[in-house]
Design a protein around this motif. Structure first.
Motif, PDB file in Angstrom:
ATOM      1  N   PRO A   1      90.704  41.384  34.247  1.00 32.71           N
ATOM      2  CA  PRO A   1      90.392  42.705  33.680  1.00 32.71           C
ATOM      3  C   PRO A   1      89.576  42.559  32.396  1.00 32.71           C
ATOM      4  CG  PRO A   1      92.697  42.576  34.353  1.00 32.71           C
ATOM      5  CD  PRO A   1      92.154  41.192  34.465  1.00 32.71           C
ATOM      6  N   GLU A   2      88.881  43.619  32.017  1.00 34.74           N
ATOM      7  CA  GLU A   2      87.998  43.546  30.862  1.00 34.74           C
ATOM      8  C   GLU A   2      88.751  43.290  29.565  1.00 34.74           C
ATOM      9  OE1 GLU A   2      85.610  47.003  30.674  1.00 34.74           O
ATOM     10  OE2 GLU A   2      84.523  46.581  32.544  1.00 34.74           O
ATOM     11  N   HIS A   3      90.023  43.646  29.507  1.00 38.09           N
ATOM     12  CA  HIS A   3      90.765  43.487  28.267  1.00 38.09           C
ATOM     13  C   HIS A   3      91.519  42.148  28.200  1.00 38.09           C
ATOM     14  CE1 HIS A   3      93.632  45.209  31.176  1.00 38.09           C
ATOM     15  NE2 HIS A   3      94.522  44.433  30.559  1.00 38.09           N
ATOM     16  N   VAL A   4      91.244  41.225  29.114  1.00 32.85           N
ATOM     17  CA  VAL A   4      91.965  39.953  29.181  1.00 32.85           C
ATOM     18  C   VAL A   4      91.011  38.797  28.854  1.00 32.85           C
ATOM     19  CG1 VAL A   4      93.201  38.340  30.681  1.00 32.85           C
ATOM     20  CG2 VAL A   4      93.693  40.783  30.792  1.00 32.85           C
ATOM     21  N   LYS A   5      91.493  37.882  28.008  1.00 33.43           N
ATOM     22  CA  LYS A   5      90.772  36.642  27.688  1.00 33.43           C
ATOM     23  C   LYS A   5      91.721  35.466  27.890  1.00 33.43           C
ATOM     24  CE  LYS A   5      87.110  38.883  26.209  1.00 33.43           C
ATOM     25  NZ  LYS A   5      85.846  38.915  26.988  1.00 33.43           N
ATOM     26  N   PHE A   6      91.184  34.391  28.454  1.00 35.80           N
ATOM     27  CA  PHE A   6      91.947  33.160  28.627  1.00 35.80           C
ATOM     28  C   PHE A   6      91.401  32.086  27.696  1.00 35.80           C
ATOM     29  CE2 PHE A   6      92.808  35.226  32.700  1.00 35.80           C
ATOM     30  CZ  PHE A   6      94.169  34.989  32.859  1.00 35.80           C
ATOM     31  N   ILE A   7      92.297  31.363  27.045  1.00 31.77           N
ATOM     32  CA  ILE A   7      91.923  30.223  26.198  1.00 31.77           C
ATOM     33  C   ILE A   7      92.804  29.041  26.612  1.00 31.77           C
ATOM     34  CG2 ILE A   7      91.679  29.335  23.863  1.00 31.77           C
ATOM     35  CD1 ILE A   7      91.490  32.161  22.836  1.00 31.77           C
ATOM     36  N   PHE A   8      92.165  27.958  27.026  1.00 29.09           N
ATOM     37  CA  PHE A   8      92.885  26.761  27.444  1.00 29.09           C
ATOM     38  C   PHE A   8      92.612  25.629  26.444  1.00 29.09           C
ATOM     39  CE2 PHE A   8      91.842  28.543  31.858  1.00 29.09           C
ATOM     40  CZ  PHE A   8      92.991  29.316  31.858  1.00 29.09           C
ATOM     41  N   ALA A   9      93.553  24.708  26.347  1.00 29.18           N
ATOM     42  CA  ALA A   9      93.398  23.523  25.497  1.00 29.18           C
ATOM     43  C   ALA A   9      93.974  22.324  26.230  1.00 29.18           C
ATOM     44  CB  ALA A   9      94.100  23.713  24.151  1.00 29.18           C
TER      45      ALA A   9
END
Length: 488
Positions: A147-155
């Motif tokens: 969805p447009e309001h979702v961001k994923f950040i992986f490390a």
């Protein structure tokens, strides 16, 4: 308030506070200012280089009031909640303990919910490589079209364990090990803030031991303060963590370059008896040799924390060796490092590596002989046309034919004297001149037959010159002198 360790107390709060990762900070700032935000980011790098810190700063920039904004106020309530890990819109997930399909299914069920206070719902998964293949596959569809309001950040510290289908859906940022100079300066900054007297040499020792990790350096400084109090010397750092001083490394390199085997082995013995980590000693030795090699190719490079006077003496000692010889020594120690990694007796392998390296510096190679001979040959004309060509006896110019009668005692034409074998190094006789002179000899009247055939004339002394001239050649004389050879 309870005590906070330096790693948490001095954690960067904004993009300007991030040290040693300018390429990452610049890209993220430009993306925010230009409104070019991706839906998935992947931060890759060794431990302690700022992966989690950068992810939290990015989350602050995305969800700050009036954002997304690169220059935000870190003291805002939303930013403080994100920094402390209690924001409802920024969910931090440990990939090591939440790596099953059920955990990913719960994420898929909550992505459709709108954020509580910020503009985005951000999922930060640390050590994402710990997810199972089934969990990765369950995340693929959501990661590709969230969805447009979702961001994923992986490390992650091991990107090779992540599926290629995941990597292709993320913007990857590689965080590099932080340079030792930046770490040392930051340690001095923290010491000044805390009212601690920290020697610059001690700060460099901490930075070298941290091996590019800022968090490791801050933890070491914490431990040193607990042990030493308000004054920290370089000797304290070396004693507590078993590191090797720069002076010791310089002495070892000097003994190596001067090919002083007893001094080098004695230094290793003292370090081993003092409880120093020999693997770390070898790493420091390789690093110093690498710095000398680079300095020999580019004089503008720095000394990497070595004092100026010591560095000058080391570069002078290394100037007597060619880059290929220094490379050979580094190769020897690289092989030694591989053997020491799994060996129980590390001192034995280090001593053997030092002896082999000293032998490598002193051995004479065929390339060295060729270079010396080529240098001697350069002192003389390079082309054969520039050298004077002596005229052999057989190639003497013929007298022009004349109409006068033949001499009373002509040379017999039927049985000419056998020519002496010509030296291949000398000029060949002029065949055309001999052919032109042949008819003149045939026209002469036949000499009366005598009882005895005339004796051939003795060879002139000049005929022996070609063999002597070969050994008098300057290049041959140079080779005889170099190899201490004699002629028999």
């Amino acid at each position: 308030m309870s005590y906070q360790v330096f790693a948490r107390k001095y954690r960067p709060k904004t993009f300007d506070d991030v040290l040693g990762q300018d390429h990452v900070v610049r890209t993220l700032r430009n993306a925010i200012e230009q409104k070019r935000l991706a839906h998935a980011y992947l931060f890759v790098g060794p431990r302690g280089t700022g992966k989690t810190t950068t992810a939290r700063i990015l989350a602050k920039a995305l969800n700050c009031p009036g954002g997304p904004m690169a220059d935000f106020d870190p003291e805002n309530d939303l930013c403080i909640e994100i920094a402390e890990g209690r924001s409802l819109d920024v969910l931090e997930i440990d990939g090591a303990s939440n790596n099953s399909v059920d955990d990913i299914r719960s994420i898929r069920e909550t992505v459709n919910f709108a954020p509580a206070r910020g503009q985005f719902k951000i999922y930060y998964i640390d050590e994402v490589h710990m997810l199972t293949n089934q969990a990765f596959n369950a995340l693929l569809k959501t990661l590709e079209e969230p969805p447009e309001h979702v961001k994923f950040i992986f490390a992650t510290t091991e990107p090779h364990k992540i599926l290629a289908t995941i990597l292709s859906r993320c913007q990857r940022f590689d965080l590099r090990p932080i340079p030792a100079e930046i770490i040392a300066q930051h340690m001095l900054h923290i010491a000044g803030k805390e009212g601690i007297t920290l020697e610059e040499s001690a700060a460099w020792a901490i930075a070298k031991g941290a091996d590019g990790g800022m968090r490791d350096a801050q933890s070491m400084l914490d431990q040193l303060v607990a042990f030493c109090g308000d004054t920290i010397l370089e000797a304290n750092v070396l004693d507590i963590f078993g590191f090797t001083s720069r002076e010791t490394i310089a002495s070892l390199v000097t003994s190596l370059l001067s090919r002083d085997t007893p001094a080098a082995l004695g230094l290793v013995q003292r370090e081993a008896e003092a409880g120093r980590e020999l693997s770390q000693l070898l790493n420091e030795l390789i690093g110093c040799l690498r710095a000398l090699l680079i300095a020999g190719l580019d004089a503008s490079t720095g000394a990497e924390g070595i004092p100026e006077e010591t560095w000058k003496s080391l570069t002078e000692a290394a100037s007597g060796y060619t880059p290929d010889r220094m490379l050979a020594v580094i190769d020897v120690f690289a092989e030694t490092e591989g053997r020491m990694r799994w060996a129980t007796n590390k001192r034995l392998h280090l001593e053997l590596g030092l002896i082999k390296a000293i032998q490598t510096l002193g051995e004479v190679r065929i390339s060295d002989v060729i270079k010396v001979l080529a240098g001697a040959a350069d002192q003389f004309p390079s082309s054969s046309g520039d050298l004077p060509s002596p005229t052999p006896a057989a190639a003497k110019p013929q007298e022009p034919a004349s109409s006068q009668p033949a001499p009373s005692k002509p040379k017999p034409a039927a049985t000419p004297a056998p020519p002496k074998a010509a030296d291949p190094q000398k000029e060949a006789p002029d065949i055309d001149a001999l052919i032109d002179a042949a008819p003149d000899v045939a026209e002469q009247p036949a000499a009366p037959i005598k009882a005895e055939s005339p004796k051939p004339e003795p060879e002139p002394e000049a005929a022996k010159e070609p063999e002597d001239d070969f050994y008098q050649d300057p290049l041959i004389q140079k080779a005889l002198t170099m190899f201490q050879a004699t002629l028999k």
